[in-house]
Each structure stands twice: as structure tokens, then as C-alpha cells.
Design a protein around this motif. Structure first.
Motif, PDB file in Angstrom:
ATOM      1  N   GLU A 134     -99.815   1.537   4.830  1.00  0.00           N
ATOM      2  CA  GLU A 134     -98.754   1.990   3.923  1.00  0.00           C
ATOM      3  C   GLU A 134     -97.392   1.925   4.607  1.00  0.00           C
ATOM      4  O   GLU A 134     -96.398   1.476   4.000  1.00  0.00           O
ATOM      5  CB  GLU A 134     -99.045   3.411   3.438  1.00  0.00           C
ATOM      6  N   GLU A 135     -97.340   2.367   5.854  1.00  0.00           N
ATOM      7  CA  GLU A 135     -96.077   2.321   6.593  1.00  0.00           C
ATOM      8  C   GLU A 135     -95.685   0.884   6.932  1.00  0.00           C
ATOM      9  O   GLU A 135     -94.493   0.549   6.967  1.00  0.00           O
ATOM     10  CB  GLU A 135     -96.176   3.170   7.870  1.00  0.00           C
ATOM     11  N   MET A 136     -96.653   0.023   7.166  1.00  0.00           N
ATOM     12  CA  MET A 136     -96.355  -1.388   7.408  1.00  0.00           C
ATOM     13  C   MET A 136     -95.704  -2.004   6.179  1.00  0.00           C
ATOM     14  O   MET A 136     -94.724  -2.760   6.291  1.00  0.00           O
ATOM     15  CB  MET A 136     -97.633  -2.144   7.774  1.00  0.00           C
ATOM     16  N   TYR A 137     -96.232  -1.687   5.008  1.00  0.00           N
ATOM     17  CA  TYR A 137     -95.642  -2.225   3.778  1.00  0.00           C
ATOM     18  C   TYR A 137     -94.184  -1.772   3.646  1.00  0.00           C
ATOM     19  O   TYR A 137     -93.300  -2.580   3.332  1.00  0.00           O
ATOM     20  CB  TYR A 137     -96.451  -1.774   2.572  1.00  0.00           C
ATOM     21  N   LYS A 138     -93.925  -0.502   3.871  1.00  0.00           N
ATOM     22  CA  LYS A 138     -92.550   0.001   3.810  1.00  0.00           C
ATOM     23  C   LYS A 138     -91.664  -0.711   4.824  1.00  0.00           C
ATOM     24  O   LYS A 138     -90.495  -1.016   4.548  1.00  0.00           O
ATOM     25  CB  LYS A 138     -92.526   1.505   4.075  1.00  0.00           C
ATOM     26  N   SER A 139     -92.216  -0.989   5.989  1.00  0.00           N
ATOM     27  CA  SER A 139     -91.445  -1.625   7.061  1.00  0.00           C
ATOM     28  C   SER A 139     -91.070  -3.057   6.713  1.00  0.00           C
ATOM     29  O   SER A 139     -89.925  -3.469   6.924  1.00  0.00           O
ATOM     30  CB  SER A 139     -92.238  -1.595   8.371  1.00  0.00           C
ATOM     31  N   VAL A 140     -92.021  -3.836   6.195  1.00  0.00           N
ATOM     32  CA  VAL A 140     -91.722  -5.241   5.889  1.00  0.00           C
ATOM     33  C   VAL A 140     -90.802  -5.352   4.672  1.00  0.00           C
ATOM     34  O   VAL A 140     -90.093  -6.346   4.515  1.00  0.00           O
ATOM     35  CB  VAL A 140     -93.001  -6.092   5.690  1.00  0.00           C
ATOM     36  N   LYS A 141     -90.802  -4.332   3.825  1.00  0.00           N
ATOM     37  CA  LYS A 141     -89.856  -4.298   2.704  1.00  0.00           C
ATOM     38  C   LYS A 141     -88.453  -3.947   3.184  1.00  0.00           C
ATOM     39  O   LYS A 141     -87.458  -4.504   2.692  1.00  0.00           O
ATOM     40  CB  LYS A 141     -90.306  -3.267   1.664  1.00  0.00           C
ATOM     41  N   ALA A 142     -88.372  -3.022   4.138  1.00  0.00           N
ATOM     42  CA  ALA A 142     -87.070  -2.527   4.590  1.00  0.00           C
ATOM     43  C   ALA A 142     -86.389  -3.464   5.569  1.00  0.00           C
ATOM     44  O   ALA A 142     -85.161  -3.607   5.560  1.00  0.00           O
ATOM     45  CB  ALA A 142     -87.239  -1.145   5.232  1.00  0.00           C
ATOM     46  N   MET A 143     -87.155  -4.112   6.433  1.00  0.00           N
ATOM     47  CA  MET A 143     -86.614  -4.965   7.491  1.00  0.00           C
ATOM     48  C   MET A 143     -87.118  -6.386   7.266  1.00  0.00           C
ATOM     49  O   MET A 143     -88.238  -6.721   7.628  1.00  0.00           O
ATOM     50  CB  MET A 143     -87.018  -4.421   8.864  1.00  0.00           C
ATOM     51  N   LYS A 144     -86.291  -7.208   6.656  1.00  0.00           N
ATOM     52  CA  LYS A 144     -86.713  -8.559   6.285  1.00  0.00           C
ATOM     53  C   LYS A 144     -86.304  -9.627   7.286  1.00  0.00           C
ATOM     54  O   LYS A 144     -86.708 -10.788   7.158  1.00  0.00           O
ATOM     55  CB  LYS A 144     -86.160  -8.920   4.903  1.00  0.00           C
ATOM     56  N   ASN A 145     -85.532  -9.274   8.288  1.00  0.00           N
ATOM     57  CA  ASN A 145     -84.962 -10.278   9.187  1.00  0.00           C
ATOM     58  C   ASN A 145     -85.890 -10.587  10.367  1.00  0.00           C
ATOM     59  O   ASN A 145     -85.530 -10.413  11.533  1.00  0.00           O
ATOM     60  CB  ASN A 145     -83.592  -9.814   9.683  1.00  0.00           C
ATOM     61  N   PHE A 146     -87.105 -11.007  10.039  1.00  0.00           N
ATOM     62  CA  PHE A 146     -88.023 -11.526  11.056  1.00  0.00           C
ATOM     63  C   PHE A 146     -88.811 -12.663  10.422  1.00  0.00           C
ATOM     64  O   PHE A 146     -88.833 -12.822   9.197  1.00  0.00           O
ATOM     65  CB  PHE A 146     -88.932 -10.430  11.632  1.00  0.00           C
ATOM     66  N   ASP A 147     -89.464 -13.452  11.247  1.00  0.00           N
ATOM     67  CA  ASP A 147     -90.084 -14.694  10.784  1.00  0.00           C
ATOM     68  C   ASP A 147     -91.579 -14.583  10.516  1.00  0.00           C
ATOM     69  O   ASP A 147     -92.081 -15.169   9.564  1.00  0.00           O
ATOM     70  CB  ASP A 147     -89.822 -15.809  11.803  1.00  0.00           C
ATOM     71  N   VAL A 148     -92.289 -13.878  11.378  1.00  0.00           N
ATOM     72  CA  VAL A 148     -93.718 -13.644  11.134  1.00  0.00           C
ATOM     73  C   VAL A 148     -94.048 -12.200  11.485  1.00  0.00           C
ATOM     74  O   VAL A 148     -93.427 -11.588  12.358  1.00  0.00           O
ATOM     75  CB  VAL A 148     -94.651 -14.598  11.931  1.00  0.00           C
ATOM     76  N   LEU A 149     -95.040 -11.679  10.784  1.00  0.00           N
ATOM     77  CA  LEU A 149     -95.556 -10.345  11.087  1.00  0.00           C
ATOM     78  C   LEU A 149     -96.573 -10.470  12.215  1.00  0.00           C
ATOM     79  O   LEU A 149     -97.541 -11.232  12.106  1.00  0.00           O
ATOM     80  CB  LEU A 149     -96.197  -9.739   9.839  1.00  0.00           C
ATOM     81  N   GLY A 150     -96.348  -9.725  13.287  1.00  0.00           N
ATOM     82  CA  GLY A 150     -97.231  -9.811  14.446  1.00  0.00           C
ATOM     83  C   GLY A 150     -98.522  -9.026  14.255  1.00  0.00           C
ATOM     84  O   GLY A 150     -98.539  -7.974  13.597  1.00  0.00           O
TER      85      GLY A 150
END
Length: 265
Positions: A134-150
């Protein structure tokens, strides 16, 4: 043969000279190497230089890029920790430097380290995993300036017994939402071989998660060893390539100047 996730002395958890990583990569006939040292902001008030000397990184990186320009493609990279609460600070950091490649990774929950913060002790696996995704989803929504999710299922590394890892189907809905958000914003995921070194019997991500990514139309995939020691550069690289091929992907990606480029198999 590529390794787009590894660390050097500029990471707080590595003592490896950057040049050692490069020499090993050349010896192993890697074509692309991105050295992605950690920038981890736990709280919004934290400063990036408390975890990463980014200017120093670029001085050394540019020196070595010139020195080894005929031997390997070197890419300036960083692994940034992402949380909803720190999104603006991390965004500003990424914009400040000329990186080729940016990995976004969830290492923290609620401004505390996932492992060191005691979550594994206080929460049962089912609750911990639900919270993590759930927190990962919030994070990828809030911070979009990266290329791949590690290493999307990084959380699996630190359970006392991997048999306690909840079935991925228990969190399928939120994992699918994460993957769809990445795909819709032209970001990807990585195949991270570091889980093997932590005792897991599989690569990150688990087969179910990678199959969902494929089914949703995900295309961008990178490969990284997550090495913190030079001898682990390129670790299980061929196995990772075979893993990707087994799902019907026709290539993997590298990033230069933040632009994805497919390397066909």
C-alpha cells in the motif's frame, strides 16, 4: 550483458572503489554498467548529502568514464529511496543532477527503515506485506521522477524464513495497481538478482509478479545485481536474461540521459 544496479564506496553500505566495479564488469564482458549509489532520505527535513556525496560521485564517475570509454558503456545512476512523505525532496534531488538512470526503491515505511525499524518484529507477515505494498503504491504515485522500480518484492529478503512470505495473490490487487501506474507513466521494473544472495530461491520479482507485469503490457525491464562488493558485479546475469526470455520478453533496456533504449535479444 548488463548490470544497471550496483553500489560503490559512495553508498553508505559499500566500501568498494568505483573503479573495482568497472574492472570486474570489463573482465566479465559486460557491455553496460550503471553504478547506482544510494540516496536515502528518511524524513523530508533530511539533506541528500547526508547519505550521498553526489558531486563527488560525478567527479569520480566522469574520470573513469573517460578512462574506460573504449572498454565499456558507463552510465551515471542512482538508487533513490521513495516514500510519499519525501517525494518532493527526492524529486528536487533527481532534477539537480545529470543522471542517465534512476532507480526508485522502497526501503522505508513511515520514515523508518523497513528492516531496522522493527516492522518484522511488530507486525505479522500478512499485515506487514499489505502495508508495504500500500505504501509502495502511494510512493510511486507521489514520486514519478524515476525510471524503474527497484526489487519490488525486496521485503521478502528479511523474513526469517522465506516460507513465511505470503502468497502474492493475497496482495494482487494493490500489486497490479502499482504495475499499472508504472506502465501508464512509461516506467519499468528491474530483475534484481540480489535476492539469491539473501537466501531466496528466486529472483526479484517473483514469477507471479513478473507474469502480471507481462499480462498488463509491461515492456521496460532492466537487470541488476545489487552488488555491494565488486566480485558480485554481473551476478547471475545469464540466469536473469533467461528468466526474462521465459516470459516472452524480446529484450531488456538501458537508459541514457533518462531515455530508455531496448537491447534486443
Amino acid at each position: 550483458m548488463i548490470d544497471l544496479h550496483n553500489h560503490s564506496v559512495f553508498s553508505m553500505d559499500s566500501n568498494t572503489p568505483m573503479e573495482d566495479n568497472i574492472k570486474v564488469a570489463i573482465d566479465k564482458n559486460l557491455k553496460y554498467l550503471s553504478i547506482t549509489d544510494h540516496m536515502e532520505i528518511m524524513k523530508p527535513k533530511d539533506k541528500y548529502w547526508e547519505s550521498l556525496d553526489a558531486p563527488g560521485y560525478f567527479v569520480e564517475f566522469n574520470r573513469l568514464k573517460e578512462k574506460y570509454k573504449d572498454d565499456i558503456h558507463l552510465l551515471a545512476g542512482v538508487e533513490v529511496g521513495i516514500q510519499e512523505s519525501t517525494a518532493k525532496v527526492v524529486e528536487d534531488f533527481v532534477n539537480e543532477f545529470d543522471y542517465d538512470f534512476v532507480i526508485g526503491s522502497v526501503h522505508c515505511l513511515f520514515e523508518k527503515d523497513l528492516y531496522g525499524g522493527g516492522y518484522y518484529q511488530r507486525l505479522k507477515p500478512k499485515e506487514l506485506y499489505k502495508t508495504y505494498y500500500e505504501e509502495m503504491y502511494k510512493s510511486v504515485k507521489a514520486m514519478k521522477n524515476f525510471d524503474v522500480l527497484g526489487h519490488i518484492d525486496y521485503i521478502d529478503r528479511y523474513l526469517d524464513n522465506y516460507f513465511d512470505v505470503p502468497d502474492q495473490d493475497e496482495n494482487k490487487e494493490i500489486i497490479l495497481a502499482i504495475l499499472k501506474e508504472l506502465i501508464d507513466t512509461n516506467r519499468g521494473i528491474e530483475i534484481n538478482t540480489g535476492g539469491f544472495r539473501k537466501g531466496l530461491p528466486y529472483l526479484h520479482p517473483h514469477r507471479k509478479i513478473l507474469s502480471w507485469y507481462r499480462e498488463l503490457g509491461g515492456e521496460i525491464i532492466t537487470i541488476g545485481s545489487d552488488a555491494h562488493k565488486s566480485y558480485d558485479i554481473g551476478y547471475k546475469n545469464k540466469k536473469a536474461l533467461d528468466y526474462v526470455k521465459s516470459f516472452g520478453f524480446t529484450g531488456v533496456y538501458v537508459f541514457e540521459n533518462r531515455r530508455p533504449r531496448k537491447l534486443e535479444f
